[in-house]
Motif scaffolding. Structure first.
Motif, PDB file in Angstrom:
ATOM      1  N   ARG A  51       0.835  -1.207   0.000  1.00  0.00           N
ATOM      2  CA  ARG A  51       0.000   0.000   0.000  1.00  0.00           C
ATOM      3  C   ARG A  51       0.866   1.252   0.000  1.00  0.00           C
ATOM      4  NH1 ARG A  51      -4.556   0.800   4.563  1.00  0.00           N
ATOM      5  NH2 ARG A  51      -5.505  -0.911   3.393  1.00  0.00           N
ATOM      6  N   LEU A  52       1.932   1.248   0.782  1.00  0.00           N
ATOM      7  CA  LEU A  52       2.839   2.398   0.840  1.00  0.00           C
ATOM      8  C   LEU A  52       3.567   2.572  -0.487  1.00  0.00           C
ATOM      9  CD1 LEU A  52       4.379   4.640   2.324  1.00  0.00           C
ATOM     10  CD2 LEU A  52       5.908   2.864   3.240  1.00  0.00           C
ATOM     11  N   GLY A  77      17.669   2.152  20.432  1.00  0.00           N
ATOM     12  CA  GLY A  77      17.597   1.007  21.322  1.00  0.00           C
ATOM     13  C   GLY A  77      16.256   0.297  21.304  1.00  0.00           C
ATOM     14  N   LEU A  78      15.536   0.450  20.206  1.00  0.00           N
ATOM     15  CA  LEU A  78      14.222  -0.180  20.110  1.00  0.00           C
ATOM     16  C   LEU A  78      14.354  -1.673  19.798  1.00  0.00           C
ATOM     17  CD1 LEU A  78      12.438   2.516  17.905  1.00  0.00           C
ATOM     18  CD2 LEU A  78      12.224   2.227  20.379  1.00  0.00           C
ATOM     19  N   VAL A  79      13.340  -2.410  20.194  1.00  0.00           N
ATOM     20  CA  VAL A  79      13.251  -3.826  19.842  1.00  0.00           C
ATOM     21  C   VAL A  79      12.047  -3.978  18.909  1.00  0.00           C
ATOM     22  CG1 VAL A  79      12.890  -6.180  20.671  1.00  0.00           C
ATOM     23  CG2 VAL A  79      14.245  -4.557  22.026  1.00  0.00           C
ATOM     24  N   VAL A  80      12.316  -4.458  17.698  1.00  0.00           N
ATOM     25  CA  VAL A  80      11.258  -4.559  16.698  1.00  0.00           C
ATOM     26  C   VAL A  80      10.409  -5.799  16.937  1.00  0.00           C
ATOM     27  CG1 VAL A  80      10.774  -4.886  14.235  1.00  0.00           C
ATOM     28  CG2 VAL A  80      12.548  -3.286  14.959  1.00  0.00           C
ATOM     29  N   GLU A  81       9.096  -5.585  16.868  1.00  0.00           N
ATOM     30  CA  GLU A  81       8.154  -6.699  16.951  1.00  0.00           C
ATOM     31  C   GLU A  81       7.716  -7.104  15.540  1.00  0.00           C
ATOM     32  OE1 GLU A  81       3.712  -7.297  18.776  1.00  0.00           O
ATOM     33  OE2 GLU A  81       5.201  -6.290  20.042  1.00  0.00           O
ATOM     34  N   ARG A  82       7.132  -6.156  14.801  1.00  0.00           N
ATOM     35  CA  ARG A  82       6.735  -6.449  13.426  1.00  0.00           C
ATOM     36  C   ARG A  82       6.341  -5.169  12.704  1.00  0.00           C
ATOM     37  NH1 ARG A  82       1.065  -6.485  12.821  1.00  0.00           N
ATOM     38  NH2 ARG A  82      -0.073  -6.551  14.800  1.00  0.00           N
ATOM     39  N   GLY A 124      -0.853  -1.452   6.599  1.00  0.00           N
ATOM     40  CA  GLY A 124      -0.305  -0.167   6.993  1.00  0.00           C
ATOM     41  C   GLY A 124      -0.965   1.009   6.292  1.00  0.00           C
ATOM     42  N   GLY A 125      -0.328   2.175   6.397  1.00  0.00           N
ATOM     43  CA  GLY A 125      -0.889   3.380   5.817  1.00  0.00           C
ATOM     44  C   GLY A 125      -0.354   3.674   4.433  1.00  0.00           C
ATOM     45  N   ARG A 126      -0.905   4.725   3.827  1.00  0.00           N
ATOM     46  CA  ARG A 126      -0.485   5.135   2.488  1.00  0.00           C
ATOM     47  C   ARG A 126       0.687   6.105   2.516  1.00  0.00           C
ATOM     48  NH1 ARG A 126      -4.389   4.224  -1.566  1.00  0.00           N
ATOM     49  NH2 ARG A 126      -6.402   3.485  -0.800  1.00  0.00           N
ATOM     50  N   GLY A 127       0.976   6.687   3.682  1.00  0.00           N
ATOM     51  CA  GLY A 127       1.978   7.739   3.703  1.00  0.00           C
ATOM     52  C   GLY A 127       3.157   7.501   4.602  1.00  0.00           C
ATOM     53  N   LEU A 179       5.613   4.240   7.034  1.00  0.00           N
ATOM     54  CA  LEU A 179       5.835   2.885   7.531  1.00  0.00           C
ATOM     55  C   LEU A 179       5.599   2.903   9.039  1.00  0.00           C
ATOM     56  CD1 LEU A 179       7.025  -0.037   6.875  1.00  0.00           C
ATOM     57  CD2 LEU A 179       9.145   0.862   7.849  1.00  0.00           C
ATOM     58  N   VAL A 180       4.789   1.981   9.522  1.00  0.00           N
ATOM     59  CA  VAL A 180       4.539   1.873  10.959  1.00  0.00           C
ATOM     60  C   VAL A 180       5.044   0.516  11.430  1.00  0.00           C
ATOM     61  CG1 VAL A 180       2.806   1.863  12.788  1.00  0.00           C
ATOM     62  CG2 VAL A 180       2.563   3.416  10.840  1.00  0.00           C
ATOM     63  N   VAL A 181       5.858   0.552  12.484  1.00  0.00           N
ATOM     64  CA  VAL A 181       6.468  -0.661  13.021  1.00  0.00           C
ATOM     65  C   VAL A 181       6.133  -0.762  14.501  1.00  0.00           C
ATOM     66  CG1 VAL A 181       8.614  -1.950  13.295  1.00  0.00           C
ATOM     67  CG2 VAL A 181       8.369  -0.343  11.392  1.00  0.00           C
ATOM     68  N   LEU A 182       5.623  -1.900  14.915  1.00  0.00           N
ATOM     69  CA  LEU A 182       5.389  -2.125  16.342  1.00  0.00           C
ATOM     70  C   LEU A 182       6.713  -2.470  17.002  1.00  0.00           C
ATOM     71  CD1 LEU A 182       2.049  -4.167  16.302  1.00  0.00           C
ATOM     72  CD2 LEU A 182       2.407  -1.693  16.294  1.00  0.00           C
ATOM     73  N   VAL A 183       7.025  -1.744  18.076  1.00  0.00           N
ATOM     74  CA  VAL A 183       8.327  -1.890  18.736  1.00  0.00           C
ATOM     75  C   VAL A 183       8.140  -1.891  20.244  1.00  0.00           C
ATOM     76  CG1 VAL A 183       9.553  -0.741  16.844  1.00  0.00           C
ATOM     77  CG2 VAL A 183       8.710   0.621  18.782  1.00  0.00           C
ATOM     78  N   HIS A 184       9.252  -2.126  20.941  1.00  0.00           N
ATOM     79  CA  HIS A 184       9.319  -1.951  22.384  1.00  0.00           C
ATOM     80  C   HIS A 184      10.441  -0.971  22.685  1.00  0.00           C
ATOM     81  CE1 HIS A 184       6.523  -5.190  23.683  1.00  0.00           C
ATOM     82  NE2 HIS A 184       6.872  -5.718  22.518  1.00  0.00           N
ATOM     83  N   LEU A 185      10.185  -0.039  23.588  1.00  0.00           N
ATOM     84  CA  LEU A 185      11.217   0.891  24.021  1.00  0.00           C
ATOM     85  C   LEU A 185      12.259   0.150  24.851  1.00  0.00           C
ATOM     86  CD1 LEU A 185       8.994   3.942  25.095  1.00  0.00           C
ATOM     87  CD2 LEU A 185       9.943   3.417  22.854  1.00  0.00           C
ATOM     88  N   PRO A 186      13.409   0.772  25.079  1.00  0.00           N
ATOM     89  CA  PRO A 186      14.446   0.090  25.872  1.00  0.00           C
ATOM     90  C   PRO A 186      13.967  -0.396  27.238  1.00  0.00           C
ATOM     91  CG  PRO A 186      15.374   2.005  24.778  1.00  0.00           C
ATOM     92  CD  PRO A 186      13.901   2.044  24.525  1.00  0.00           C
ATOM     93  N   ASP A 187      12.956   0.294  27.827  1.00  0.00           N
ATOM     94  CA  ASP A 187      12.458  -0.135  29.134  1.00  0.00           C
ATOM     95  C   ASP A 187      11.352  -1.184  29.022  1.00  0.00           C
ATOM     96  OD1 ASP A 187      10.283   1.289  28.239  1.00  0.00           O
ATOM     97  OD2 ASP A 187      10.275   2.758  29.869  1.00  0.00           O
ATOM     98  N   GLY A 188      11.066  -1.629  27.790  1.00  0.00           N
ATOM     99  CA  GLY A 188      10.061  -2.660  27.573  1.00  0.00           C
ATOM    100  C   GLY A 188       8.678  -2.142  27.237  1.00  0.00           C
ATOM    101  N   THR A 189       8.475  -0.832  27.285  1.00  0.00           N
ATOM    102  CA  THR A 189       7.166  -0.264  26.982  1.00  0.00           C
ATOM    103  C   THR A 189       6.811  -0.492  25.520  1.00  0.00           C
ATOM    104  OG1 THR A 189       7.488   1.491  28.624  1.00  0.00           O
ATOM    105  CG2 THR A 189       5.793   1.859  26.941  1.00  0.00           C
ATOM    106  N   PRO A 190       5.634  -1.043  25.226  1.00  0.00           N
ATOM    107  CA  PRO A 190       5.219  -1.197  23.822  1.00  0.00           C
ATOM    108  C   PRO A 190       4.952   0.166  23.197  1.00  0.00           C
ATOM    109  CG  PRO A 190       3.435  -1.836  25.283  1.00  0.00           C
ATOM    110  CD  PRO A 190       4.628  -1.594  26.156  1.00  0.00           C
ATOM    111  N   ALA A 191       5.340   0.331  21.934  1.00  0.00           N
ATOM    112  CA  ALA A 191       5.178   1.608  21.232  1.00  0.00           C
ATOM    113  C   ALA A 191       5.054   1.326  19.749  1.00  0.00           C
ATOM    114  CB  ALA A 191       6.366   2.531  21.510  1.00  0.00           C
ATOM    115  N   ALA A 192       4.875   2.382  18.983  1.00  0.00           N
ATOM    116  CA  ALA A 192       4.836   2.283  17.527  1.00  0.00           C
ATOM    117  C   ALA A 192       5.821   3.290  16.953  1.00  0.00           C
ATOM    118  CB  ALA A 192       3.438   2.550  16.997  1.00  0.00           C
ATOM    119  N   LEU A 193       6.637   2.850  16.023  1.00  0.00           N
ATOM    120  CA  LEU A 193       7.582   3.712  15.325  1.00  0.00           C
ATOM    121  C   LEU A 193       7.000   4.053  13.965  1.00  0.00           C
ATOM    122  CD1 LEU A 193      10.407   5.007  14.774  1.00  0.00           C
ATOM    123  CD2 LEU A 193      11.141   2.733  13.999  1.00  0.00           C
TER     124      LEU A 193
END
Length: 300
Positions: A8-9, A41-46, A51-54, A56-70
């Motif tokens: 899509r991107l 220092g992110l850990v990539v999940e997937r 995804g979007g048209r504009g 790239l979105v990647v599900l990650v974990h911050l260095p402290d383990g907090t789930p986030a999106a890049l």
């Protein structure tokens, strides 16, 4: 990092008004992602797909383990504007900004990308989406540098004037251009911070709140403009019914009333934005997308 950019991107960048820098960014995206992950220092999940048209979105974990999106966006994207809007909302009705990740990268609160308001029955979806949108309409911050509705629609109007759509679509283009001129003739009636690209698919399930908006293309102006994209959601479903014309106008009216907005202005911006989207789809040879939009516009 080995991965394939979501189709899509890739397709959206090829079809849109992307620059050579955007094309180069796309070829270097795996390298950019790997470098960003290493530096932060992110850990990539997937990778989120489709995804979007504009971006790239990647599900990650911050260095402290907090789930986030890049979120990584191409150079032409107004990431600074998105950052301004997210900082202003500070999580009220929208995904929370956690930090920056390079020049065009954002670290965002983790939501549930597979679950949007669009998954709800239509009446419930409209109710939840419009409630979320109301929370986003705030005074813009001082020195924001965001475009106005007049600025944003000027380029779209030029593309409509340059289009060669054929006899059947030309009257709709003329009507769309005329209604824009009418709506802007006396200047913009109000100046709110707007999402700019709000529809049901932009409202995702969250943990902190049931529904939160993502992916703004922010600008400043009247709220009726922001409601116009939501008003045409599920246009393809309306086209499949015999009550399409009456239902379309009734939907616009109900949305306007529910948010205390002028029906005629919501109707006008819905017409302009629907025709603009239809012509863009035609330019990209996406007839299946353009046809229900043109049908919907003809009912307004």
């Amino acid at each position: 990092m080995d991965f394939e950019a979501p189709r899509r991107l890739v397709r959206a960048l090829a079809e849109g008004d992307s620059t050579q820098e955007d094309a180069l960014w796309l070829t270097r995206l795996p390298e950019l992602l790997a470098r960003t992950v290493e530096q932060t220092g992110l850990v990539v999940e997937r990778v989120v797909a489709p995804g979007g048209r504009g971006s790239l979105v990647v599900l990650v974990h911050l260095p402290d383990g907090t789930p986030a999106a890049l979120k990584l966006a191409p150079p032409s994207a107004a990431t600074g504007h998105e950052r301004t809007a997210l900082e202003t909302w500070d999580g009220s009705g929208a995904v929370r900004l956690l930090g920056d990740a390079g020049p065009t990268g954002l670290l965002l609160e983790r939501l549930h990308p597979e679950v949007s308001v669009r998954s709800l029955p239509e009446a419930k979806a409209v109710l939840e989406a419009s409630g979320t949108l109301r929370r986003l309409w705030a005074p813009p911050p001082p020195g924001h540098g965001l475009p106005s509705v007049a600025d944003r629609t000027a380029a779209a109007a030029e593309r409509l004037r340059a289009a060669d759509p054929g006899d059947t679509v030309a009257p709709l283009i003329d009507a769309a251009l005329a209604v824009r001129e009418e709506l802007l003739a006396a200047g913009e009636p109000e100046a709110f911070l707007l999402h700019g690209c709000f529809h049901q698919g932009k409202v995702l399930a969250g943990d902190r709140a049931p529904w939160l908006a993502v992916g703004p293309s922010p600008l400043v102006g009247e709220r009726a403009y922001d409601l116009a994209r939501l008003a045409r959601d599920r246009a393809e479903d309306l086209v499949a019914t015999t009550a399409g014309p009456s239902t379309a106008r009734r939907r616009v009216g109900r949305l306007a009333d529910s948010l205390d907005l002028d029906r005629d202005r919501v109707l006008g911006w819905t017409l302009f934005r629907t025709v603009t989207a239809a012509v863009a789809a035609m330019r990209a040879d996406r007839a299946r997308e353009a046809e229900p939009l043109l049908e919907f516009a003809s009912w307004l």
